[in-house]
Design a protein around this motif. Structure first.
Motif, PDB file in Angstrom:
ATOM      1  N   ALA A   1       0.829  -1.206   0.000  1.00  0.00           N
ATOM      2  CA  ALA A   1       0.000   0.000   0.000  1.00  0.00           C
ATOM      3  C   ALA A   1       0.862   1.254   0.000  1.00  0.00           C
ATOM      4  CB  ALA A   1      -0.933  -0.012   1.209  1.00  0.00           C
ATOM      5  N   ILE A   2       1.939   1.242   0.797  1.00  0.00           N
ATOM      6  CA  ILE A   2       2.835   2.396   0.845  1.00  0.00           C
ATOM      7  C   ILE A   2       3.531   2.581  -0.499  1.00  0.00           C
ATOM      8  CG2 ILE A   2       4.897   3.361   1.950  1.00  0.00           C
ATOM      9  CD1 ILE A   2       4.051   1.770   4.489  1.00  0.00           C
ATOM     10  N   GLU A   3       3.974   1.505  -1.104  1.00  0.00           N
ATOM     11  CA  GLU A   3       4.618   1.593  -2.417  1.00  0.00           C
ATOM     12  C   GLU A   3       3.638   2.117  -3.464  1.00  0.00           C
ATOM     13  OE1 GLU A   3       5.895  -2.525  -2.674  1.00  0.00           O
ATOM     14  OE2 GLU A   3       7.982  -1.884  -2.491  1.00  0.00           O
ATOM     15  N   ALA A   4       2.396   1.630  -3.420  1.00  0.00           N
ATOM     16  CA  ALA A   4       1.387   2.085  -4.379  1.00  0.00           C
ATOM     17  C   ALA A   4       1.097   3.566  -4.199  1.00  0.00           C
ATOM     18  CB  ALA A   4       0.102   1.267  -4.211  1.00  0.00           C
ATOM     19  N   ALA A   5       1.061   4.014  -2.953  1.00  0.00           N
ATOM     20  CA  ALA A   5       0.808   5.427  -2.682  1.00  0.00           C
ATOM     21  C   ALA A   5       1.888   6.301  -3.309  1.00  0.00           C
ATOM     22  CB  ALA A   5       0.743   5.661  -1.175  1.00  0.00           C
ATOM     23  N   VAL A   6       3.136   5.955  -3.079  1.00  0.00           N
ATOM     24  CA  VAL A   6       4.247   6.764  -3.598  1.00  0.00           C
ATOM     25  C   VAL A   6       4.276   6.722  -5.123  1.00  0.00           C
ATOM     26  CG1 VAL A   6       6.758   7.053  -3.598  1.00  0.00           C
ATOM     27  CG2 VAL A   6       5.557   6.513  -1.464  1.00  0.00           C
ATOM     28  N   ASP A   7       4.047   5.558  -5.698  1.00  0.00           N
ATOM     29  CA  ASP A   7       4.024   5.445  -7.161  1.00  0.00           C
ATOM     30  C   ASP A   7       2.897   6.268  -7.772  1.00  0.00           C
ATOM     31  OD1 ASP A   7       6.227   3.795  -7.179  1.00  0.00           O
ATOM     32  OD2 ASP A   7       5.073   1.937  -7.286  1.00  0.00           O
ATOM     33  N   ALA A   8       1.813   6.466  -7.003  1.00  0.00           N
ATOM     34  CA  ALA A   8       0.675   7.261  -7.490  1.00  0.00           C
ATOM     35  C   ALA A   8       0.858   8.753  -7.269  1.00  0.00           C
ATOM     36  CB  ALA A   8      -0.609   6.787  -6.808  1.00  0.00           C
ATOM     37  N   GLY A   9       1.985   9.145  -6.681  1.00  0.00           N
ATOM     38  CA  GLY A   9       2.257  10.571  -6.489  1.00  0.00           C
ATOM     39  C   GLY A   9       2.055  11.082  -5.088  1.00  0.00           C
TER      40      GLY A   9
ATOM     41  N   GLN B   1     -10.863  21.544  -0.177  1.00  0.00           N
ATOM     42  CA  GLN B   1     -11.117  22.908  -0.631  1.00  0.00           C
ATOM     43  C   GLN B   1     -11.568  23.846   0.486  1.00  0.00           C
ATOM     44  OE1 GLN B   1     -14.278  21.607  -3.518  1.00  0.00           O
ATOM     45  NE2 GLN B   1     -15.275  23.503  -2.858  1.00  0.00           N
ATOM     46  N   GLN B   2     -11.536  23.381   1.739  1.00  0.00           N
ATOM     47  CA  GLN B   2     -11.867  24.265   2.847  1.00  0.00           C
ATOM     48  C   GLN B   2     -10.688  25.200   3.128  1.00  0.00           C
ATOM     49  OE1 GLN B   2     -15.097  24.193   3.846  1.00  0.00           O
ATOM     50  NE2 GLN B   2     -15.110  22.684   2.206  1.00  0.00           N
ATOM     51  N   PRO B   3     -10.937  26.481   3.343  1.00  0.00           N
ATOM     52  CA  PRO B   3      -9.855  27.452   3.545  1.00  0.00           C
ATOM     53  C   PRO B   3      -8.932  27.083   4.692  1.00  0.00           C
ATOM     54  CG  PRO B   3     -11.964  28.579   3.235  1.00  0.00           C
ATOM     55  CD  PRO B   3     -12.271  27.117   3.393  1.00  0.00           C
ATOM     56  N   GLY B   4      -7.648  27.053   4.419  1.00  0.00           N
ATOM     57  CA  GLY B   4      -6.659  26.786   5.451  1.00  0.00           C
ATOM     58  C   GLY B   4      -6.174  25.353   5.522  1.00  0.00           C
ATOM     59  N   ILE B   5      -6.816  24.429   4.802  1.00  0.00           N
ATOM     60  CA  ILE B   5      -6.407  23.021   4.838  1.00  0.00           C
ATOM     61  C   ILE B   5      -5.242  22.812   3.866  1.00  0.00           C
ATOM     62  CG2 ILE B   5      -7.096  20.630   4.470  1.00  0.00           C
ATOM     63  CD1 ILE B   5      -8.398  22.005   6.891  1.00  0.00           C
ATOM     64  N   SER B   6      -4.132  22.283   4.393  1.00  0.00           N
ATOM     65  CA  SER B   6      -2.950  22.031   3.565  1.00  0.00           C
ATOM     66  C   SER B   6      -2.941  20.611   3.017  1.00  0.00           C
ATOM     67  CB  SER B   6      -1.676  22.264   4.380  1.00  0.00           C
ATOM     68  OG  SER B   6      -1.647  23.543   4.972  1.00  0.00           O
ATOM     69  N   VAL B   7      -3.058  19.638   3.928  1.00  0.00           N
ATOM     70  CA  VAL B   7      -2.963  18.221   3.567  1.00  0.00           C
ATOM     71  C   VAL B   7      -4.083  17.461   4.268  1.00  0.00           C
ATOM     72  CG1 VAL B   7      -1.541  16.125   3.741  1.00  0.00           C
ATOM     73  CG2 VAL B   7      -0.458  18.333   3.241  1.00  0.00           C
ATOM     74  N   VAL B   8      -4.650  16.510   3.566  1.00  0.00           N
ATOM     75  CA  VAL B   8      -5.675  15.627   4.117  1.00  0.00           C
ATOM     76  C   VAL B   8      -5.107  14.217   4.154  1.00  0.00           C
ATOM     77  CG1 VAL B   8      -7.906  14.547   3.660  1.00  0.00           C
ATOM     78  CG2 VAL B   8      -7.643  17.030   3.396  1.00  0.00           C
ATOM     79  N   LEU B   9      -5.108  13.598   5.328  1.00  0.00           N
ATOM     80  CA  LEU B   9      -4.592  12.232   5.454  1.00  0.00           C
ATOM     81  C   LEU B   9      -5.673  11.215   5.109  1.00  0.00           C
ATOM     82  CD1 LEU B   9      -2.549  12.509   8.777  1.00  0.00           C
ATOM     83  CD2 LEU B   9      -1.692  12.615   6.424  1.00  0.00           C
ATOM     84  N   TRP B  10      -5.272  10.221   4.335  1.00  0.00           N
ATOM     85  CA  TRP B  10      -6.168   9.143   3.916  1.00  0.00           C
ATOM     86  C   TRP B  10      -5.597   7.848   4.474  1.00  0.00           C
ATOM     87  CZ3 TRP B  10     -10.205   9.447  -0.040  1.00  0.00           C
ATOM     88  CH2 TRP B  10     -10.708   8.206  -0.450  1.00  0.00           C
ATOM     89  N   GLY B  11      -6.313   7.202   5.379  1.00  0.00           N
ATOM     90  CA  GLY B  11      -5.823   5.967   5.976  1.00  0.00           C
ATOM     91  C   GLY B  11      -6.036   4.778   5.053  1.00  0.00           C
ATOM     92  N   ALA B  12      -5.041   3.903   4.966  1.00  0.00           N
ATOM     93  CA  ALA B  12      -5.148   2.720   4.103  1.00  0.00           C
ATOM     94  C   ALA B  12      -4.179   1.653   4.577  1.00  0.00           C
ATOM     95  CB  ALA B  12      -4.848   3.090   2.653  1.00  0.00           C
ATOM     96  N   ARG B  13      -4.576   0.401   4.393  1.00  0.00           N
ATOM     97  CA  ARG B  13      -3.665  -0.714   4.683  1.00  0.00           C
ATOM     98  C   ARG B  13      -3.563  -1.675   3.502  1.00  0.00           C
ATOM     99  NH1 ARG B  13      -7.176  -3.109   9.669  1.00  0.00           N
ATOM    100  NH2 ARG B  13      -9.199  -2.517   8.847  1.00  0.00           N
ATOM    101  N   ARG B  14      -4.285  -1.359   2.403  1.00  0.00           N
ATOM    102  CA  ARG B  14      -4.214  -2.153   1.185  1.00  0.00           C
ATOM    103  C   ARG B  14      -4.038  -1.228  -0.015  1.00  0.00           C
ATOM    104  NH1 ARG B  14      -8.032  -4.884   4.272  1.00  0.00           N
ATOM    105  NH2 ARG B  14      -9.781  -3.645   3.485  1.00  0.00           N
ATOM    106  N   PRO B  15      -3.374  -1.691  -1.078  1.00  0.00           N
ATOM    107  CA  PRO B  15      -3.147  -0.823  -2.248  1.00  0.00           C
ATOM    108  C   PRO B  15      -4.427  -0.246  -2.837  1.00  0.00           C
ATOM    109  CG  PRO B  15      -1.736  -2.750  -2.376  1.00  0.00           C
ATOM    110  CD  PRO B  15      -2.655  -2.985  -1.206  1.00  0.00           C
ATOM    111  N   THR B  16      -5.493  -1.041  -2.912  1.00  0.00           N
ATOM    112  CA  THR B  16      -6.734  -0.542  -3.517  1.00  0.00           C
ATOM    113  C   THR B  16      -7.296   0.639  -2.737  1.00  0.00           C
ATOM    114  OG1 THR B  16      -7.937  -2.239  -2.264  1.00  0.00           O
ATOM    115  CG2 THR B  16      -7.387  -2.731  -4.563  1.00  0.00           C
ATOM    116  N   GLN B  17      -7.127   0.628  -1.424  1.00  0.00           N
ATOM    117  CA  GLN B  17      -7.664   1.716  -0.603  1.00  0.00           C
ATOM    118  C   GLN B  17      -6.937   3.025  -0.863  1.00  0.00           C
ATOM    119  OE1 GLN B  17      -7.081  -0.196   3.204  1.00  0.00           O
ATOM    120  NE2 GLN B  17      -9.236  -0.783   3.352  1.00  0.00           N
TER     121      GLN B  17
END
Length: 326
Positions: free
Chosen positions: A39-47, A269-285
């Motif tokens: 999942a971590i590898e897929a995340a990085v490969d996806a940008g 798109q809410q004012p002031g938000i820099s990064v949104v964390l997305w939790g995942a433990r599988r590549p598809t997620q």
């Protein structure tokens, strides 16, 4: 993929970050290491270039898994964030401890588990009322001077607590919970961070999976699952929140996205938000999170969201149940 800058760092980061609480397995029904690394590898490969973890996620396991993944994908491809300020005993009872002595132990442990020489963003996980905030901030300043960390951050801090911190040390980011159902930070925290140039990295964008639309009112969560103690997932409250999720479905479909992607697009798109964390433990997620459209929701969409919330959730339930013991 959208990218932004965070104060204190000289690298641009993806606005969707990978959150690794679920990878640690604790309070989420476990996880499988091989799949988590994939999942971590897929995340990085996806940008996705922002990885957020913490020692308490699986009591070191999440950091160890992230460390193994980094050795495969390369340290220079990611901005690495972790946290400190929580300790636990053999019964997995958590309490806050942001003393300089505890933090010194934690920074060295995190560097070892992650297999790195320095951490890009080091955050205090929860404020500790027993330790002066200034002492905690000074400890992180010393780690920065030693080259062990780059940027200084906090998580779950109030504006007054951040103000105390900023009297003795720079503060680059705050990490609060934020999603369509938990919007308390809009009252004072987001305006404070915008006014003072503090980046905001949010967690819980899918509200413990509630905003994925995958649950029904009769869903049963396994023993040890965090949602067994979350009041949103209990009785009539659960049914009200599920009704709101159902009302969001046509809006998500109109944008050609999943409910989860719709919820994250709203947060981004809410004012002031820099990064949104997305939790995942599988590549598809995580690949679902990486494919969020950059097209913003319209004013009409935003108005309809607010009308649904007002009708279905007149008395919102906050995330306070997650706070560890003092």
């Amino acid at each position: 993929m959208e990218y932004t800058s965070l104060p204190g760092l000289n690298k641009r980061v993806s606005r969707i970050g990978l959150g690794t609480w679920v990878i640690g397995g604790w309070m989420w029904g476990g996880s499988e290491e091989k799949e988590a690394i994939a999942a971590i590898e897929a995340a990085v490969d996806a940008g996705i270039s922002f990885l957020d973890t913490a020692p308490v996620y699986g009591f070191g396991r999440a950091e160890e898994i992230v460390g193994k993944a980094l050795r495969r994908i390369g340290r220079d491809r990611v901005v690495l964030a972790t946290k400190a300020g929580l300790e636990w005993n053999d019964q997995e009872e958590i309490r806050r401890n942001s003393s300089p002595e505890r933090l010194r132990k934690e920074i060295d442990g995190s560097l070892r588990r992650l297999g790195v020489d320095s951490i890009d963003l080091y955050q205090i996980h929860w404020p500790d009322a027993r330790v002066p905030i200034e002492a905690t901030a000074q400890a992180l300043l010393s780690f920065q001077a030693e080259g062990k960390i780059r940027a200084l951050g906090v998580s779950n801090y109030s504006p007054s607590q951040m103000e105390a911190w900023r009297k003795v040390a720079p503060l680059h980011t705050d990490q609060p919970p934020y999603n369509l159902f938990e919007r308390g930070i809009e009252r004072d925290l987001l305006p404070y961070c915008r006014a003072n140039g503090i980046g905001v990295v949010t967690y819980g964008v899918l509200c413990r999976g509630l905003l994925t639309g995958k649950f029904s009112a009769d869903h049963s969560f396994a023993e040890g699952d965090l949602r067994r103690i979350d009041p949103k997932f209990q009785g009539d409250a659960f049914r009200r929140y599920l009704a709101a999720v159902d009302d969001f479905r046509p809006l998500a479909q109109a944008h050609g996205c999943t409910l989860a992607q719709f919820a994250a697009r709203w947060a981004l798109q809410q004012p002031g938000i820099s990064v949104v964390l997305w939790g995942a433990r599988r590549p598809t997620q995580i690949l679902e999170g990486a494919k969020i459209s950059p097209s913003p929701l319209s004013d009409r969409d935003l108005g309809e969201i607010d009308r649904i919330l007002k009708r279905r959730i007149p008395e919102p339930i906050g995330p306070e149940f997650m706070a560890p013991a003092l």
